[in-house]
Write a protein that holds these residues in place. Structure first.
Motif, PDB file in Angstrom:
ATOM      1  N   VAL A  32      30.927  45.781  46.353  1.00 18.66           N
ATOM      2  CA  VAL A  32      32.238  45.941  45.745  1.00 18.66           C
ATOM      3  C   VAL A  32      32.220  47.280  45.020  1.00 18.66           C
ATOM      4  O   VAL A  32      31.324  47.557  44.225  1.00 18.66           O
ATOM      5  CB  VAL A  32      32.562  44.794  44.763  1.00 18.66           C
ATOM      6  CG1 VAL A  32      33.878  45.044  44.048  1.00 18.66           C
ATOM      7  CG2 VAL A  32      32.605  43.462  45.506  1.00 18.66           C
ATOM      8  N   TRP A  33      33.190  48.130  45.328  1.00 22.10           N
ATOM      9  CA  TRP A  33      33.225  49.503  44.814  1.00 22.10           C
ATOM     10  C   TRP A  33      33.826  49.542  43.420  1.00 22.10           C
ATOM     11  O   TRP A  33      34.978  49.181  43.221  1.00 22.10           O
ATOM     12  CB  TRP A  33      34.019  50.382  45.769  1.00 22.10           C
ATOM     13  CG  TRP A  33      33.422  50.424  47.130  1.00 22.10           C
ATOM     14  CD1 TRP A  33      33.652  49.548  48.150  1.00 22.10           C
ATOM     15  CD2 TRP A  33      32.495  51.377  47.626  1.00 22.10           C
ATOM     16  NE1 TRP A  33      32.914  49.902  49.259  1.00 22.10           N
ATOM     17  CE2 TRP A  33      32.201  51.031  48.963  1.00 22.10           C
ATOM     18  CE3 TRP A  33      31.888  52.517  47.079  1.00 22.10           C
ATOM     19  CZ2 TRP A  33      31.325  51.754  49.759  1.00 22.10           C
ATOM     20  CZ3 TRP A  33      31.028  53.241  47.874  1.00 22.10           C
ATOM     21  CH2 TRP A  33      30.750  52.866  49.189  1.00 22.10           C
ATOM     22  N   ASP A  34      33.054  50.004  42.445  1.00 22.97           N
ATOM     23  CA  ASP A  34      33.480  50.106  41.050  1.00 22.97           C
ATOM     24  C   ASP A  34      34.007  51.506  40.787  1.00 22.97           C
ATOM     25  O   ASP A  34      33.397  52.493  41.203  1.00 22.97           O
ATOM     26  CB  ASP A  34      32.276  49.818  40.137  1.00 22.97           C
ATOM     27  CG  ASP A  34      32.648  49.680  38.690  1.00 22.97           C
ATOM     28  OD1 ASP A  34      33.778  50.038  38.311  1.00 22.97           O
ATOM     29  OD2 ASP A  34      31.797  49.205  37.919  1.00 22.97           O
ATOM     30  N   CYS A  35      35.123  51.614  40.079  1.00 26.12           N
ATOM     31  CA  CYS A  35      35.710  52.923  39.767  1.00 26.12           C
ATOM     32  C   CYS A  35      34.762  53.796  38.944  1.00 26.12           C
ATOM     33  O   CYS A  35      34.844  55.020  38.991  1.00 26.12           O
ATOM     34  CB  CYS A  35      37.021  52.745  39.022  1.00 26.12           C
ATOM     35  SG  CYS A  35      38.279  51.962  40.036  1.00 26.12           S
ATOM     36  N   LEU A  36      33.860  53.171  38.197  1.00 25.79           N
ATOM     37  CA  LEU A  36      32.921  53.915  37.351  1.00 25.79           C
ATOM     38  C   LEU A  36      31.656  54.318  38.098  1.00 25.79           C
ATOM     39  O   LEU A  36      30.785  54.976  37.534  1.00 25.79           O
ATOM     40  CB  LEU A  36      32.542  53.082  36.125  1.00 25.79           C
ATOM     41  CG  LEU A  36      33.702  52.671  35.223  1.00 25.79           C
ATOM     42  CD1 LEU A  36      33.219  51.752  34.117  1.00 25.79           C
ATOM     43  CD2 LEU A  36      34.395  53.897  34.660  1.00 25.79           C
ATOM     44  N   GLY A  37      31.528  53.892  39.344  1.00 28.01           N
ATOM     45  CA  GLY A  37      30.328  54.191  40.107  1.00 28.01           C
ATOM     46  C   GLY A  37      29.253  53.170  39.845  1.00 28.01           C
ATOM     47  O   GLY A  37      29.454  52.194  39.135  1.00 28.01           O
ATOM     48  N   GLY A  38      28.093  53.409  40.402  1.00 31.05           N
ATOM     49  CA  GLY A  38      26.982  52.499  40.187  1.00 31.05           C
ATOM     50  C   GLY A  38      25.955  52.573  41.294  1.00 31.05           C
ATOM     51  O   GLY A  38      25.982  53.455  42.149  1.00 31.05           O
ATOM     52  N   LYS A  39      25.048  51.630  41.237  1.00 39.05           N
ATOM     53  CA  LYS A  39      23.970  51.536  42.219  1.00 39.05           C
ATOM     54  C   LYS A  39      23.801  50.060  42.545  1.00 39.05           C
ATOM     55  O   LYS A  39      23.761  49.221  41.649  1.00 39.05           O
ATOM     56  CB  LYS A  39      22.681  52.108  41.632  1.00 39.05           C
ATOM     57  CG  LYS A  39      21.500  52.057  42.559  1.00 39.05           C
ATOM     58  CD  LYS A  39      20.284  52.701  41.910  1.00 39.05           C
ATOM     59  CE  LYS A  39      19.104  52.683  42.854  1.00 39.05           C
ATOM     60  NZ  LYS A  39      17.931  53.354  42.252  1.00 39.05           N
ATOM     61  N   GLU A  40      23.736  49.763  43.833  1.00 42.90           N
ATOM     62  CA  GLU A  40      23.566  48.379  44.251  1.00 42.90           C
ATOM     63  C   GLU A  40      22.728  48.354  45.518  1.00 42.90           C
ATOM     64  O   GLU A  40      22.770  49.276  46.330  1.00 42.90           O
ATOM     65  CB  GLU A  40      24.929  47.726  44.501  1.00 42.90           C
ATOM     66  CG  GLU A  40      24.847  46.230  44.658  1.00 42.90           C
ATOM     67  CD  GLU A  40      26.208  45.554  44.641  1.00 42.90           C
ATOM     68  OE1 GLU A  40      26.229  44.373  45.053  1.00 42.90           O
ATOM     69  OE2 GLU A  40      27.206  46.143  44.251  1.00 42.90           O
ATOM     70  N   CYS A 162      41.439  55.273  41.336  1.00 48.75           N
ATOM     71  CA  CYS A 162      40.869  53.952  41.068  1.00 48.75           C
ATOM     72  C   CYS A 162      41.888  52.885  41.464  1.00 48.75           C
ATOM     73  O   CYS A 162      42.980  52.832  40.904  1.00 48.75           O
ATOM     74  CB  CYS A 162      40.529  53.839  39.590  1.00 48.75           C
ATOM     75  SG  CYS A 162      39.799  52.256  39.146  1.00 48.75           S
ATOM     76  N   PRO A 163      41.558  52.023  42.447  1.00 48.47           N
ATOM     77  CA  PRO A 163      42.516  50.994  42.862  1.00 48.47           C
ATOM     78  C   PRO A 163      42.601  49.848  41.848  1.00 48.47           C
ATOM     79  O   PRO A 163      41.656  49.590  41.103  1.00 48.47           O
ATOM     80  CB  PRO A 163      41.942  50.499  44.188  1.00 48.47           C
ATOM     81  CG  PRO A 163      40.481  50.738  44.074  1.00 48.47           C
ATOM     82  CD  PRO A 163      40.320  51.975  43.223  1.00 48.47           C
ATOM     83  N   VAL A 164      43.728  49.143  41.833  1.00 48.15           N
ATOM     84  CA  VAL A 164      43.911  47.991  40.940  1.00 48.15           C
ATOM     85  C   VAL A 164      42.947  46.877  41.342  1.00 48.15           C
ATOM     86  O   VAL A 164      42.280  46.284  40.507  1.00 48.15           O
ATOM     87  CB  VAL A 164      45.382  47.499  40.986  1.00 48.15           C
ATOM     88  CG1 VAL A 164      45.544  46.228  40.170  1.00 48.15           C
ATOM     89  CG2 VAL A 164      46.316  48.584  40.485  1.00 48.15           C
ATOM     90  N   VAL A 165      42.865  46.586  42.644  1.00 45.93           N
ATOM     91  CA  VAL A 165      41.909  45.602  43.170  1.00 45.93           C
ATOM     92  C   VAL A 165      40.772  46.399  43.802  1.00 45.93           C
ATOM     93  O   VAL A 165      41.001  47.234  44.674  1.00 45.93           O
ATOM     94  CB  VAL A 165      42.566  44.681  44.221  1.00 45.93           C
ATOM     95  CG1 VAL A 165      41.528  43.757  44.841  1.00 45.93           C
ATOM     96  CG2 VAL A 165      43.699  43.877  43.597  1.00 45.93           C
ATOM     97  N   PRO A 166      39.538  46.186  43.347  1.00 44.22           N
ATOM     98  CA  PRO A 166      38.419  46.975  43.881  1.00 44.22           C
ATOM     99  C   PRO A 166      38.266  46.840  45.399  1.00 44.22           C
ATOM    100  O   PRO A 166      38.503  45.768  45.957  1.00 44.22           O
ATOM    101  CB  PRO A 166      37.193  46.383  43.176  1.00 44.22           C
ATOM    102  CG  PRO A 166      37.719  45.664  41.990  1.00 44.22           C
ATOM    103  CD  PRO A 166      39.096  45.207  42.355  1.00 44.22           C
ATOM    104  N   HIS A 167      37.874  47.949  46.042  1.00 44.09           N
ATOM    105  CA  HIS A 167      37.533  47.884  47.458  1.00 44.09           C
ATOM    106  C   HIS A 167      36.338  46.957  47.604  1.00 44.09           C
ATOM    107  O   HIS A 167      35.401  47.011  46.817  1.00 44.09           O
ATOM    108  CB  HIS A 167      37.176  49.275  47.996  1.00 44.09           C
ATOM    109  CG  HIS A 167      38.350  50.181  48.110  1.00 44.09           C
ATOM    110  ND1 HIS A 167      39.237  50.134  49.157  1.00 44.09           N
ATOM    111  CD2 HIS A 167      38.792  51.151  47.290  1.00 44.09           C
ATOM    112  CE1 HIS A 167      40.175  51.037  48.974  1.00 44.09           C
ATOM    113  NE2 HIS A 167      39.929  51.668  47.856  1.00 44.09           N
ATOM    114  N   GLY A 168      36.389  46.081  48.590  1.00 42.30           N
ATOM    115  CA  GLY A 168      35.348  45.071  48.776  1.00 42.30           C
ATOM    116  C   GLY A 168      35.816  43.704  48.321  1.00 42.30           C
ATOM    117  O   GLY A 168      35.105  42.718  48.468  1.00 42.30           O
ATOM    118  N   CYS A 169      37.030  43.623  47.758  1.00 40.18           N
ATOM    119  CA  CYS A 169      37.643  42.350  47.381  1.00 40.18           C
ATOM    120  C   CYS A 169      38.829  42.112  48.304  1.00 40.18           C
ATOM    121  O   CYS A 169      39.539  43.039  48.671  1.00 40.18           O
ATOM    122  CB  CYS A 169      38.136  42.382  45.936  1.00 40.18           C
ATOM    123  SG  CYS A 169      36.838  42.572  44.710  1.00 40.18           S
TER     124      CYS A 169
END
Length: 196
Positions: A32-40, A162-169
């Motif tokens: 799931v893509w977070d607008c703040l970025g991250g590592k998964e 930044c989308p309202v509903v995260p990409h991957g949902c």
């Protein structure tokens, strides 16, 4: 079905803000893509008889680095989602390949490298710019007849816009959920026949 095949293998890691899907939506992707970025990190089962899309990469992802690791030879393939016949990155086809490890496509600069040790195959693709188009990631196993578990790692610095509903949902649809469960059940029964 590609997502359902990942359910047998545990996921590790979390995005920077621990992003979850909002109420009425479910996790429909490996990440799931977070607008703040991250590592998964996720372990993905790859069937040598199929080459399903493992991950949809949305436009607007910044500083993306994807790494796939396995103990057998795999091909990491990036396709243009609008034209899936077009290879952006592949071993021999595409703008980026084993002979030309860096290139540009539709305003995106990326490079892919491969490292091979006796028991570990690693392929990494890095974007020097944000993604400008939706891409599809496929993993193709070179194994003849056995399922392979690939460690897939995603690291990125954010998304804009930044989308309202995260990409991957994806919005929950009971009928679609029943259909996916039935297809997955048939696949499991075909792959893992029990001896009586």
């Amino acid at each position: 079905v590609a997502l359902l095949a990942t359910l047998f293998v545990p996921r590790t890691g979390a995005t920077a803000a621990g992003v979850t899907c909002p109420s009425g939506y479910y996790r429909s992707s490996v990440f799931v893509w977070d607008c703040l970025g991250g590592k998964e990190t996720s372990n993905v089962m790859v069937d040598p008889k199929r080459s399903p899309v493992v991950l949809d990469i949305p436009p607007g992802v910044q500083g993306l680095v994807l790494t796939a690791e396995d103990d057998s030879t795999l091909d990491l393939v990036l396709l243009d989602a609008a034209n899936p016949a077009y290879f952006v990155a592949d071993n021999i086809r595409g703008v980026v390949n084993d002979l030309q490890p860096s290139g540009s496509y539709q305003g995106m600069s990326l490079s892919c490298t491969m490292a091979q040790q006796p028991s570990l195959w690693t392929k990494t693709c890095s974007w020097q710019t944000r993604t400008t188009k939706a891409l599809l990631l496929k993993l193709t196993s070179m194994s003849q007849d056995q399922l392979t578990v690939v460690r897939l790692e995603m690291n990125y610095s954010g998304m804009d816009p930044c989308p309202v509903v995260p990409h991957g949902c994806k919005a929950y649809d009971e009928l679609e959920g029943c259909k996916e469960t039935r297809v997955f059940s048939q696949w499991v029964q075909g792959e893992f026949v029990q001896d009586e």
